[in-house]
Design a protein around this motif. Structure first.
Motif, PDB file in Angstrom:
ATOM      1  N   THR A 205      42.024  22.869  49.903  1.00 37.54           N
ATOM      2  CA  THR A 205      42.295  24.197  49.348  1.00 37.54           C
ATOM      3  C   THR A 205      42.978  25.078  50.389  1.00 37.54           C
ATOM      4  O   THR A 205      42.582  25.130  51.549  1.00 37.54           O
ATOM      5  N   ILE A 206      44.029  25.768  49.936  1.00 39.73           N
ATOM      6  CA  ILE A 206      44.749  26.730  50.780  1.00 39.73           C
ATOM      7  C   ILE A 206      44.515  28.104  50.168  1.00 39.73           C
ATOM      8  O   ILE A 206      44.853  28.323  48.993  1.00 39.73           O
ATOM      9  N   PRO A 207      43.913  29.047  50.904  1.00 41.37           N
ATOM     10  CA  PRO A 207      43.560  30.346  50.308  1.00 41.37           C
ATOM     11  C   PRO A 207      44.735  31.031  49.613  1.00 41.37           C
ATOM     12  O   PRO A 207      44.560  31.618  48.542  1.00 41.37           O
TER      13      PRO A 207
ATOM     14  N   LEU B 216      46.976  32.702  44.024  1.00 39.95           N
ATOM     15  CA  LEU B 216      48.104  32.881  43.097  1.00 39.95           C
ATOM     16  C   LEU B 216      47.620  33.021  41.657  1.00 39.95           C
ATOM     17  O   LEU B 216      46.642  32.401  41.254  1.00 39.95           O
ATOM     18  N   LYS B 217      48.331  33.845  40.909  1.00 47.17           N
ATOM     19  CA  LYS B 217      47.944  34.083  39.514  1.00 47.17           C
ATOM     20  C   LYS B 217      48.563  33.058  38.562  1.00 47.17           C
ATOM     21  O   LYS B 217      48.171  32.967  37.410  1.00 47.17           O
ATOM     22  N   ARG B 218      49.582  32.332  39.022  1.00 46.75           N
ATOM     23  CA  ARG B 218      50.181  31.284  38.184  1.00 46.75           C
ATOM     24  C   ARG B 218      50.582  30.113  39.067  1.00 46.75           C
ATOM     25  O   ARG B 218      50.769  30.267  40.273  1.00 46.75           O
ATOM     26  N   GLU B 219      50.698  28.955  38.437  1.00 47.91           N
ATOM     27  CA  GLU B 219      51.008  27.743  39.194  1.00 47.91           C
ATOM     28  C   GLU B 219      52.412  27.800  39.775  1.00 47.91           C
ATOM     29  O   GLU B 219      53.363  28.258  39.109  1.00 47.91           O
ATOM     30  N   LEU B 220      52.540  27.333  40.994  1.00 45.18           N
ATOM     31  CA  LEU B 220      53.846  27.288  41.651  1.00 45.18           C
ATOM     32  C   LEU B 220      54.767  26.280  40.962  1.00 45.18           C
ATOM     33  O   LEU B 220      54.315  25.222  40.516  1.00 45.18           O
TER      34      LEU B 220
ATOM     35  N   GLY C   4      45.397  23.352  46.331  1.00 43.39           N
ATOM     36  CA  GLY C   4      46.114  22.918  47.521  1.00 43.39           C
ATOM     37  C   GLY C   4      47.526  22.515  47.160  1.00 43.39           C
ATOM     38  O   GLY C   4      48.072  22.924  46.125  1.00 43.39           O
ATOM     39  N   LEU C   5      48.132  21.715  48.028  1.00 46.41           N
ATOM     40  CA  LEU C   5      49.507  21.279  47.811  1.00 46.41           C
ATOM     41  C   LEU C   5      49.597  19.762  47.943  1.00 46.41           C
ATOM     42  O   LEU C   5      48.832  19.139  48.684  1.00 46.41           O
ATOM     43  N   LEU C   6      50.512  19.198  47.202  1.00 45.10           N
ATOM     44  CA  LEU C   6      50.839  17.782  47.301  1.00 45.10           C
ATOM     45  C   LEU C   6      52.278  17.685  47.779  1.00 45.10           C
ATOM     46  O   LEU C   6      53.172  18.333  47.222  1.00 45.10           O
TER      47      LEU C   6
ATOM     48  N   MET D 271      56.531  22.367  56.773  1.00 49.88           N
ATOM     49  CA  MET D 271      55.760  23.476  57.350  1.00 49.88           C
ATOM     50  C   MET D 271      56.663  24.660  57.674  1.00 49.88           C
ATOM     51  O   MET D 271      56.235  25.816  57.585  1.00 49.88           O
ATOM     52  N   GLU D 272      57.900  24.385  58.034  1.00 50.72           N
ATOM     53  CA  GLU D 272      58.831  25.489  58.296  1.00 50.72           C
ATOM     54  C   GLU D 272      59.207  26.203  57.006  1.00 50.72           C
ATOM     55  O   GLU D 272      59.320  27.429  56.965  1.00 50.72           O
ATOM     56  N   THR D 273      59.364  25.434  55.940  1.00 43.92           N
ATOM     57  CA  THR D 273      59.794  26.014  54.663  1.00 43.92           C
ATOM     58  C   THR D 273      58.634  26.654  53.913  1.00 43.92           C
ATOM     59  O   THR D 273      58.790  27.682  53.256  1.00 43.92           O
ATOM     60  N   VAL D 274      57.460  26.030  53.999  1.00 46.37           N
ATOM     61  CA  VAL D 274      56.258  26.567  53.335  1.00 46.37           C
ATOM     62  C   VAL D 274      55.195  26.757  54.419  1.00 46.37           C
ATOM     63  O   VAL D 274      54.349  25.884  54.647  1.00 46.37           O
ATOM     64  N   PRO D 275      55.222  27.881  55.125  1.00 44.99           N
ATOM     65  CA  PRO D 275      54.398  28.063  56.337  1.00 44.99           C
ATOM     66  C   PRO D 275      52.895  27.915  56.130  1.00 44.99           C
ATOM     67  O   PRO D 275      52.183  27.555  57.077  1.00 44.99           O
ATOM     68  N   VAL D 276      52.386  28.136  54.906  1.00 48.70           N
ATOM     69  CA  VAL D 276      50.931  28.011  54.712  1.00 48.70           C
ATOM     70  C   VAL D 276      50.451  26.580  54.943  1.00 48.70           C
ATOM     71  O   VAL D 276      49.259  26.340  55.163  1.00 48.70           O
ATOM     72  N   LEU D 277      51.370  25.640  54.925  1.00 46.47           N
ATOM     73  CA  LEU D 277      51.001  24.250  55.201  1.00 46.47           C
ATOM     74  C   LEU D 277      50.448  24.074  56.615  1.00 46.47           C
ATOM     75  O   LEU D 277      49.652  23.174  56.873  1.00 46.47           O
ATOM     76  N   ARG D 278      50.875  24.947  57.537  1.00 45.61           N
ATOM     77  CA  ARG D 278      50.460  24.802  58.941  1.00 45.61           C
ATOM     78  C   ARG D 278      48.946  24.897  59.087  1.00 45.61           C
ATOM     79  O   ARG D 278      48.355  24.290  59.972  1.00 45.61           O
TER      80      ARG D 278
END
Length: 856
Positions: A267-269, A274-278, A296-298, A343-350
């Motif tokens: 899980t990523i806070p 988010l109120k809707r799915e990415l 989280g992310l796949l 990680m550079e494009t989607v920083p929350v991955l870090r």
């Protein structure tokens, strides 16, 4: 930094939903079916999503005896661990239809079957971070307007709104497809299975196929531990076991399993908030896809061909016994550069923990596209194999194959998926080299006229290859190397694909002038070549072709039609001696056409001998105003116009080399095609080039030939005509003889089409452009709406404008009608032009004899 957390496989909350409950010892129950059928109309081998989809579609369409045999359990193999992505996007024109049909099926499947499928449709965005990628998006948009799929180019502001977790520093644009998303592959397959059973199909597992025996009547004996099944046809849908099934019928399918990894985070806070799915994100320069999985992310990358892992031991030694729902050991180091890009494009991955790395086998064909349809050389053996993207293809391919099986012809043209695009030249070494390349190039820019060089050359090289390879840019045609364009002194010789005019523009213009003003030689060896003889040869060809059979010593252009009156193939037919014929087709349709001919010969019980001599003969084309003058120096045969007429064929000797000479040229200029033993090509070429020095003879390639044929309004199979078109709308009326006595295939359908009247027509357009030319499949606009599409195009060096063939509504087909053609995001003015732009040499000759010089 993205951290590797504790990896668990069974029931892990970080795994995709279908993996968390479907892996390891938690297997689905065995089939509860107690029935067994000793006879079946169709036996499908393989219980992945593709095989089950075909069973569903055949049964729903009314086929009574459909049996699916699965060696272990449904979804075993590649289906169960797939990431489940679904998208309307595909650069291939008709593959968009497959994607469209899949998604539309998945949207209604739960309601139809009562089985949840876990379908999420948040849309998807491909992001462009370079100007050339923006051009690619524009190029793809020109091919979208005449399709049902929704697709848009969106700007950075809209992208940020839809995907707020994105680092926008490098983002220039996005290609957005509403309705895209992802689906639970396990639930999808179970819903399709429920539907198949509902409509009467029998799904048996475990029921491994142990042998396949062809019977003399064309049926099959399918052996299993549960007993035999006699089938009218079999369909190999066995995934990465497809090679083993192929070997049972004597075929070596060019398939190779590759390891594909994807990563699932905890899980990523920021995602949870988010109120809707990415939307699904595809970072093309980073070469990965990324989507939301729970909170989280796949993330799934495509490694370079140097780093990726091919499971080549399975090719040499077979798939390990019992392998079904296992995974390979993960290898995070192999994908680290893609992890860092993400990680550079989607920083929350870090800050995220990796809960699992899924590393499973997927099957690749050499060009990454599946093989779908009947196989040449083995009666009633069909394939649906080689799916690198099985989830998005499954629904549409099931429908496509079902329609083809039930109606005797494909519902639309998909020759790019024809299993017969490969042949004996497709070695294991070639397959591995191309699979590596295709996987590594998964997200590279897709240019027009793209060439890929791994695995080349194959054994299919003409006798001129060593002579010409350093002088030209070679193209790849069904295993053959063929000159596309020739280098000129002082010119750039690199392969530089572009969406605009590039370094071959001027050389091709020079070759065009060579043929128009002097004489040129072209290597046409890749043509498909067949001989047909026997007491029923004329009857067979009269049944196959819409044209009349040429007289002995003559050649004509003839078309094979489908029962619904569509253009299945175009060939030249030469009547060499009484009842003996030489048939010529394009390189890409060699086995595609041969299969059709062979099947009709068997169906009608014609007493004929059919031989494929493609690899035995070389072909040289000699064309231009001095063609006769040059060739006459090398033969005692009379080549004068009155003795060797247009469309005549003769056996003679050129420089003492036996050839079958046909007075025909796809350039529309004076010319001959010279068919000879492949080992004589170099000597024949040398003799012709030496004889033509005084006339200024030179080489030309397929790009110049394309410009010449378009100016003459010659249609090309695969562009202006195919299984999506009928010959009347394609302007092939001259070659279709509805009044001939023979009941050729498609004759009755064509009569009905003619009686009902056409709705569209192929026209020739000239365009006012700048440094971009049409390639084909661009949208045609009128009055603010898309009304048609181009089929092929290029720059006309004769009239010095761009030109294109296009299908438009009948009311817009009159000469002088103004329309627009979309190229790279701009609509260019175009006008319907009287065709041909340049008269052919035989026509010019005929008019000149009639005193019509003013008309020329």
């Amino acid at each position: 930094m993205l951290r590797l957390g504790a990896q668990r496989l069974r029931g892990s909350p970080g795994l995709p939903r279908w993996l968390s409950t479907r892996q390891g010892e938690e297997k689905q129950p065995l089939s509860t079916e107690t029935r067994w059928k000793e006879k079946a109309e169709t036996v499908i081998i393989g219980g992945g999503c593709v095989g089950v989809s075909l069973a569903y579609h055949l049964a729903k369409a009314g086929m009574k005896d459909v049996v699916l045999l699965e060696k272990s359990e449904l979804t075993a193999g590649s289906t169960w661990h797939a990431a489940g992505l679904t998208t309307y996007f595909h650069p291939g024109i008709n593959l968009k239809k497959i994607h469209y049909d899949s998604i539309k099926l998945y949207e209604r499947l739960e309601e139809e079957t009562g089985q949840a499928v876990g379908f999420h449709q948040p849309g998807s965005i491909r992001i462009a971070t370079t100007p050339v990628r923006v051009d690619e998006f524009k190029y793809q948009m020109t091919r979208t307007g005449w399709h049902a799929t929704e697709q848009y180019i969106i700007g950075p502001e809209k992208i940020q709104e839809m995907f707020p977790l994105l680092n926008m520093n490098k983002v220039l644009a996005g290609l957005y497809n509403p309705g895209d998303g992802h689906i639970d592959p396990y639930s999808l397959t179970m819903a399709l299975a429920a539907g198949a059973r509902k409509y009467g199909a029998l799904l048996k597992y475990p029921a491994p196929v142990t042998s396949l025996k062809a019977r003399s009547d064309g049926t099959w004996e399918v052996e299993t531990p549960q007993g035999p099944v006699t089938a009218n046809r079999i369909v190999n849908a066995a995934g990465f076991w497809a090679r083993e099934i192929g070997k049972m019928v004597g075929l070596e399918h060019p398939l190779i399993p590759v390891q594909h990894q994807y990563v699932v985070t905890s899980t990523i806070p920021e995602v949870k908030a988010l109120k809707r799915e990415l939307p699904v994100l595809r970072d093309l320069e980073g070469s990965y896809y990324l989507r939301q999985e729970r909170d989280g992310l796949l993330f799934g990358p495509y490694e370079s061909q140097e780093k990726m892992k091919v499971q080549d031991s399975w090719v040499s030694s077979g798939v390990p016994s019992g392998f079904g729902k296992e995974l390979f050991e993960s290898d995070l180091d192999r994908i680290m550069e893609h992890v860092e890009a993400a990680m550079e494009t989607v920083p929350v991955l870090r800050k995220a923990d990796i809960i699992n790395i899924v590393n499973g086998p997927i099957t690749y064909s050499p060009d990454i596209l599946p093989m779908v349809g009947p196989h040449q050389g083995v009666r009633n053996y069909w394939v649906a194999i080689g799916f690198g993207y099985g989830i998005i293809h499954a629904g549409g391919v099931g429908k496509y194959l079902s329609d083809w099986i039930l109606h005797g012809e494909p519902p639309f043209d998909l020759i790019e998926l024809d299993p017969n695009r490969y042949g004996k030249w497709t070695t294991t070494q070639y397959t591995e080299a191309k699979a590596r390349e295709s996987y590594g190039f998964n997200n590279i820019v897709g240019y027009p006229k793209e060439e890929r060089f791994a695995g080349r050359p194959t054994q299919r090289v003409s006798g001129l290859y060593e002579t010409l390879e350093s002088k030209c840019s070679m193209g790849f045609h069904a295993g053959w190397e063929q000159p596309h364009w020739f280098y000129r002194p002082g010119q750039d010789t690199q392969y530089r694909p572009s969406f605009r005019r590039t370094n071959w523009f001027e050389p091709v213009g020079s070759e065009y002038k060579q043929v128009i003003q002097k004489v040129g030689v072209i290597d046409l060896t890749p043509f498909g070549k067949f001989t047909i003889k026997g007491q029923d040869s004329i009857r067979l060809l009269d049944r196959l072709f819409a044209n009349v059979i040429p007289k002995v010593g003559f050649t004509n252009i003839s078309h094979m039609l489908t029962p619904k009156g569509r253009v299945y193939a175009e060939l030249t037919v030469s009547h060499r001696s009484s009842g003996q014929f030489l048939l010529i087709t394009g390189s890409g349709s060699e086995l595609h056409d041969l299969r059709w001919i062979e099947e009709e010969a068997i169906r009608g019980r014609y007493d004929v001998d059919i031989q494929n001599i493609t690899d035995e003969l070389g072909v040289l084309g000699v064309a231009g105003p001095y063609a006769r003058q040059v060739l006459q120096k090398l033969t005692s045969a009379d080549l004068s116009d009155g003795v060797f007429k247009f469309l005549q064929t003769k056996s003679l000797k050129i420089s003492n080399i036996p050839v079958t000479a046909i007075r025909i040229s796809y350039t529309g200029e004076l010319g001959w095609e010279l068919y000879h033993r492949r080992e004589d090509s170099a000597a024949l070429y040398k003799a012709i080039m030496n004889a033509g020095e005084e006339e200024g003879i030179g080489n030309f390639g397929t790009y110049a030939m394309n410009a010449l044929r378009l100016e003459k309004a010659f249609r090309a199979w695969g562009s202006e005509m195919n299984c999506d078109t009928n010959p009347l709308e394609a302007g092939l009326d001259y070659f279709v003889k509805l009044n001939k006595p023979a009941d050729f295939i498609g004759k009755q359908a064509l009569k009905q089409i003619k009686a009902e009247g056409l709705k569209r027509r192929l026209v020739c357009l000239t365009l006012t452009t700048d440094n971009v030319d049409p390639e084909g499949n661009e949208s045609v606009w009128f009055d603010g709406k898309v009304v048609g599409n181009t089929t092929s195009g290029c720059y006309s060096y004769g009239v010095q404008k761009s030109l294109a063939f296009a299908y438009v509504p009948l009311e817009l087909s009159q000469v002088g009608q103004q329309v627009q053609v979309e190229l790279l995001g701009e609509n260019y003015p175009a006008v319907v032009t009287q065709e041909p732009l340049v008269l052919t040499e035989p026509t010019r000759n005929r008019l000149q004899k009639k005193g019509g010089k003013d008309k020329i």
